[in-house]
Write a protein that holds these residues in place. Sequence first.
Motif: not given
Length: 312
Positions: A5-28
């Motif tokens: 979001s600006g200078p400094g280290p990158a921070r984790p995407d807060p929505g990443l866990d929710a998005i990747m949490g769909e992977r199991r259902q999608l694979t099934n």
Amino acid sequence: MTTRSGPGPARPDPGLDAIMGERRQLTNIAYRLLGSLAEAEDAVQEAYARWYAMTPRRRDAIESPGAWLTTVTSRICLNLLGSARARRETYVGAWIPEPLPERTEWSAARPDAVTVDPADRVTLDESVGLAFLVVLESMTPAERVAFVLHDVFCHSFAEVAAIVGRTPAACRQLASSARRRIRASRPTATPAAQHASVVRDFKRAWEARDIDALIALLDPDATATADGGGLATTFPHPIEGGDQIAHAWIEIARRRPADMTFLERTVNGQPGLVAHQNGATVTVFAFDVAGARIRRIWVIRNPEKLHHWPRG
């Protein structure tokens, strides 16, 4: 995946866990639609690629990322099913869906098992049995998508309609037609313990080369189908009739290499057999059991479909 979001280290995407949490259902979903784990994983990966190809503003405007990913994955599978029919017409021998081991076998088969995301594994239940998947193969792509999404994963016909490009009423008819196919092809459910007992007795009779015992365990109208993908020696056409199958299996026993062993293993959630040679799985046998007799045997020897099985 990180955001900045600006200078400094990158921070984790807060929505990443929710998005990747769909992977199991999608694979099934994708595995049940395609019958191939490799193709299912590719379809899911493509859906995620499309998600992250959008601008952050477009992603933020999507109210339900999970529903969006399900829709895109299903549409990708629908397109793949159409092209798969043409490819399988030129496939050498019969095409059988890719068999899956139970979880402990799967983990042992993969050198990176400790780091593999559990979302990459398919939930093994009745809707992923070989008998069920083979019936799905007989459906049109639209029937298969409508049935799997509505009857297996409980999506509304309105949601299905948006995916297949038809009206909800038409999707209801597609699912109804698919349901009739399922009912017409499935025997009375056999308890798992009885299924396992029949497979165990079959293994013992086969190893003892007891043809009378084999015939007694096979339905007179049983069918055996093999998938070598043109890469492994196997019988090129289905074998019809219990007597014929018993004689074929006695011949297989006679030709069996000295270092080959047959083991009882779970195949797509059902008791089955595998052939091991030098510690690697070279053949998978799946069974459709009705009562105390075997109605169908599927033999998978195509090496490309055994990637998730132990390799020694």
